[in-house]
Design an enzyme around this catalytic site. Structure first.
Site: not given
Ligand code: NAD
Length: 315
Positions: A90, A150, A153, A177
């Site tokens: 991450r 987490d 899980r 995280h």
């Molecule tokens: P993804 O690539 O499918 O989607 C990300 C989206 O963000 C895209 O649609 C993109 O166009 C948009 N984006 C990029 N820059 C932007 C901006 N400046 N303004 C608005 N939108 C913007 O990715 P994802 O799989 O949906 O993951 C998103 C985030 O969530 C990642 O950072 C991932 O690591 C995180 N995540 C966190 C957890 C958690 O437990 N916190 C779990 C899973 C994923």
């Protein structure tokens, strides 16, 4: 908050953002959902796809929009940013996502000065801190989903081991995280029994290796899923939507969330996960349950990792 219509905006409508939107719609948590993404067509397509299920869901509206459309939001969920590719941690996302989160924060502070922000973008704890820095919102109103997923899980894995409903197992993964997170075994309870007593009750079910295996499996779950399907989104959508629900219904529920510390366990300013009571004002209280000396050391280690990553961003 439940007395009036509930408006939730989601910034970033990729896999995670759109699945959160879908989950909120199915549960009827919000009366109005706004989807915002730099890829406007994607946001429009996701809104269309979800709204076509409207005859089968509780009444609500969902539409793609700009930041102006987010005005008046009660809660804004931020998932904008890139996700981990196979083999990435991450933390590897930090520079890419810090500039995206800064851009999102600069927009939100103009249009949603009263909203509660729920951060999802990784590396979660540092991105939540950046969001609070840039918006200048009170720390009570900028929280991260943290180790809620987490911990879910962890509870699931223990439920499989004991053959008991996961909802009857209480326990937390705390800290970052990310890779330095740890299982707070001192706080695991099943029917009021601590883990050792519960194990004895179940015929000594927990061997020494089980503690290590279960903790590692919870910590490494995202890597295992990403290796198989390139991304994770259902579990985080369940976690984030439950957090939004607890806020808009003023539930005072307790989740392990990424919150800004103010002296808890001798730590200050860093964002990391501790059990937190949340309601309509965001963070109501950060709890400091007993941790063993070893667990407290692990919490401090997480804080160091996160502090260093945050300081590294400024260079
Ligand atoms: P993804 O690539 O499918 O989607 C990300 C989206 O963000 C895209 O649609 C993109 O166009 C948009 N984006 C990029 N820059 C932007 C901006 N400046 N303004 C608005 N939108 C913007 O990715 P994802 O799989 O949906 O993951 C998103 C985030 O969530 C990642 O950072 C991932 O690591 C995180 N995540 C966190 C957890 C958690 O437990 N916190 C779990 C899973 C994923």
């Amino acid at each position: 908050m439940t007395k009036h219509a509930v408006k939730v905006s989601i910034v970033g409508t990729g896999l995670v953002g759109s699945t959160i939107a879908y989950t909120l719609t199915v549960k009827g948590t919000a009366s109005d959902i706004v989807l915002i993404d730099v890829d406007k067509k994607r946001a429009e397509g996701e809104a269309m796809d979800i709204e076509h299920g409207s005859p089968f869901f509780p009444e609500s509206t969902i539409h793609a929009g700009s930041y102006d459309d987010a005005r008046g939001s009660d809660v804004v969920v931020v998932t904008a940013g890139t996700n981990q590719r196979q083999g990435e941690t991450r933390m590897d996302l930090i520079n890419r996502n810090a500039s995206i989160v800064t851009d999102v924060a600069n927009n939100l502070k103009k249009v949603c000065p009263g909203a509660i922000i729920v951060m999802v973008s990784n590396p979660l704890d540092v991105m939540t801190r950046v969001m609070q820095d840039v918006t200048g919102f009170p720390a009570e109103r900028v929280i991260g989903t943290g180790t809620n997923l987490d911990s879910a899980r962890f509870r699931y894995l223990l439920s499989q081991k004991f053959g008991v409903d996961a909802r009857n197992i209480h326990g937390y993964i705390l800290g970052e995280h990310g890779d330095s997170e740890f299982a707070a075994w001192s706080n695991v309870h099943i029917a009021g029994m601590n883990i050792n007593e519960a194990s004895d009750n179940f015929g000594g079910i927990m061997g020494d290796y089980d503690y290590i295996d279960i903790e590692n499996a919870a910590r490494n779950a995202a890597y295992e899923i990403i290796n198989r399907k390139k991304a994770t989104y259902y579990g985080i959508a369940a976690s984030a939507s439950r957090i939004v629900e607890a806020i808009v219904r003023n539930e005072k529920s307790i989740f392990p969330l990424s919150v800004k510390l103010d002296g808890q366990y001798g730590l200050k300013d860093v964002y990391l996960s501790l059990p937190t009571i949340i309601g309509e004002n965001g963070v109501e209280r950060i709890l400091t349950p007993y941790l063993s000396e070893q667990e407290e050391n692990k919490l401090h280690h997480s804080a160091e990792v996160l502090e260093q990553a945050y300081e590294g961003l400024k260079k």
